[in-house]
Enzyme design. Sequence first.
Site, PDB file in Angstrom:
ATOM      1  N   GLU A 284      40.826  36.834  28.169  1.00 16.57           N
ATOM      2  CA  GLU A 284      41.183  38.253  28.139  1.00 16.57           C
ATOM      3  C   GLU A 284      40.047  39.114  28.697  1.00 16.57           C
ATOM      4  OE1 GLU A 284      43.894  41.348  27.460  1.00 16.57           O
ATOM      5  OE2 GLU A 284      44.142  39.169  27.502  1.00 16.57           O
TER       6      GLU A 284
ATOM      7  N   HIS B  71      42.648  39.815  22.176  1.00 12.05           N
ATOM      8  CA  HIS B  71      42.368  41.127  22.751  1.00 12.05           C
ATOM      9  C   HIS B  71      41.158  41.790  22.097  1.00 12.05           C
ATOM     10  CE1 HIS B  71      46.626  40.366  23.695  1.00 12.05           C
ATOM     11  NE2 HIS B  71      46.293  40.912  24.848  1.00 12.05           N
TER      12      HIS B  71
ATOM     13  N   HIS C 247      44.739  37.374  35.181  1.00 16.31           N
ATOM     14  CA  HIS C 247      45.231  36.291  34.326  1.00 16.31           C
ATOM     15  C   HIS C 247      45.732  35.131  35.185  1.00 16.31           C
ATOM     16  CE1 HIS C 247      44.768  37.713  30.292  1.00 16.31           C
ATOM     17  NE2 HIS C 247      45.517  38.788  30.461  1.00 16.31           N
TER      18      HIS C 247
ATOM     19  N   HIS D 234      44.074  43.613  35.909  1.00 19.29           N
ATOM     20  CA  HIS D 234      43.972  42.793  34.702  1.00 19.29           C
ATOM     21  C   HIS D 234      45.044  41.696  34.708  1.00 19.29           C
ATOM     22  CE1 HIS D 234      43.371  42.197  30.250  1.00 19.29           C
ATOM     23  NE2 HIS D 234      44.610  41.745  30.384  1.00 19.29           N
ATOM     24  N   GLU D 235      46.284  42.078  34.971  1.00 22.74           N
ATOM     25  CA  GLU D 235      47.372  41.105  34.922  1.00 22.74           C
ATOM     26  C   GLU D 235      47.241  40.044  36.010  1.00 22.74           C
ATOM     27  OE1 GLU D 235      48.826  41.098  32.329  1.00 22.74           O
ATOM     28  OE2 GLU D 235      48.646  43.160  31.634  1.00 22.74           O
TER      29      GLU D 235
END
Length: 675
Positions: A392, A456, A372, A368-369
């Site tokens: 997101e 989110h 980004h 996920h990170e």
Amino acid sequence: MRPTPHRRATAIGALVAAAAMLTVGVQAGTATAGSLPTAAPTAGKALGKVNPGALPASLSPAERTALIRAADASKAETAKELGLGAQEKLVVRDVVQDRDGTTHTRYERTYQGLPVLGGDLIVEETKAGVTKSVTKSSKAALKNVDTTADVAPATAEKQALSAASAEGSTKTKADRAPRKVVWMAKGKPVLAYETVVGGLQHDGTPNELHVVTDAATGAKLYEWQAIETGVGNTQYSGQVTLGSAQSGSTYNLTDTTRGNHKTYNLNKGTSGTGTLFSGADDVWGNGSPSDAETAGADAHYGAALTWDYYKNVHGRTGIRGDGVGAYSRVHYGNAYVNAFWSDSCFCMTYGDGSANAKPLTSIDVAAHEMTHGVTSNTAGLIYSGESGGLNEATSDIFAAAVEFYANNANDPGDYLVGEKIDINGNGTPLRYMDKPSKDSRSKDYWYSGIGSVDVHYSSGPANHFFYLLSEGSGAKTVNGVSYDSPTVDGLPVTGIGRDKAELIWFKALTTKWGSSTNYAGARAGTEAVAAALYGTASAEYKSLQDAWAAIGVGDRPGTSTGPVYENTTPVSIPDAGPAVFSNINVTHEGNAPATLKVGVNISHTWRGDVVIDLVAPDGTVYPLKAASGGDSADNIVATYTVNASSEVAAGTWKLRVRDVARFDTGKINSWKLSF
């Protein structure tokens, strides 16, 4: 007992803080030097009958650099071809290529030498150099912008510091002084200041708040947060092989086969890089959080999986596509319940969770990170409003994709987010893709006000879309997890398989979307990609359209043969007050159908309070929704079917809405009748 508004607000804040974190975990095992074992990938395999030329090409960093140089050399000619004004110039940001030689070049723009925020565009050219399409983030004309500021930079800085203070920052001076820009991400281009303020947010997350101030009036135009949240004996993934390096008799966590990705120990610090993990042997961690190396092993493993996924499935070598690895930092702060990506350091950072017992280093959080970072270097979706929700969701989507790709028996692929890290403290995932509202805050469906929701939670509809496109609606079990995905219109969706869904989303992200793409633009981009890959007559294209309609973004093709009447004037719903009405005047001849569709879009902070009825022209009442005191979720975006065949269609139909309990309010955003 129903919480008071104050307690409910506190709970929301805690959930938002938790939602910003997206972690992936590792488990115990003995690591040896060398590359990660090849997983049994599923992504990229089951693509069906696809146009091979439209698939992404696998570019080496050198090939990508050559394409960028070529685009940069011809950017003046490209600007002239596009009809850009004399004050405009193009700046090449990225180039991706399809297997048939089609190139997609992403540009930023300047105006009289000033950066243009929201002015990015993508030029698609054939192998022969013929322009096929131009996709602009803003349709506005970039001209007649007065570049003389009436407001002093100090005014913009004061405004930015105030906004950052509301987020928890104690900074008294901007980290990046106000710079002149042209702001065109929303409406007509205007001269503005962009100011960046650092510090820490309320929960200890680093702050990198961008505030855009109108240089003529001093009004705040926009703000967004640039910090995007969210062998080894690992805590979550078992015993795994890690890429490491040896210097003399010492080993360290440097993955020489993946851009020299390094993993550091912050040792509860909140700044700097910390200390590179190193030791006398090539064994990292013991599977327990008591060993500082364990979290490092998890983070290093997750980074390796993510690198391999993007390279092997989508042909992208590294986050920027340039072959350079980011780096990871673990043990951030004390009992910090979050993880985040930062463009400024080009790094991922992970806290150790509540009581320092559940580091946010699971596979899906790491993916996920890092995603980004991919988004920042491709579409650049602004981390606010609808584009922020899509940003997101993109990280959630590829977090799931990497988890399935990993094929790790200790952490099987699923459509849950953060299920290993137990942020909520009750064994539940952070988010659910099949029915996002199961977390009590995320939205299942798009509605007109979703851009005002925390990113989110506004990501929910896009996550829901991806699940529906991959697996379809209804009840099913995948890798031992049960799902039951609903649709806003009550109609089924047939899944096309996760591999195809991933391909479509990635290609849209890298070739069709820009910084301010919203949900409608996301649908348009994915439709263009699906058409190129499978054709508009394909089952894949139809399922994609059905999946978007199933979350409230546009209609299904050919589903409405009768007229649709709609009222989009907002009507406030008073707290525990009298009923309010929204009217639609229908001119359709004959009787209403036995399957009259009533589409309702209502914002409300406790939807169980709301009672909804349809009132026919002759006064007949058709109940649509009853009160349900325990239903604390937000908003009502739904389509109800009414047998109104005994009613004459022509006349004034009314939507009657009443809030029957105290403490919460809302409004009717819109509603429609489909005959």
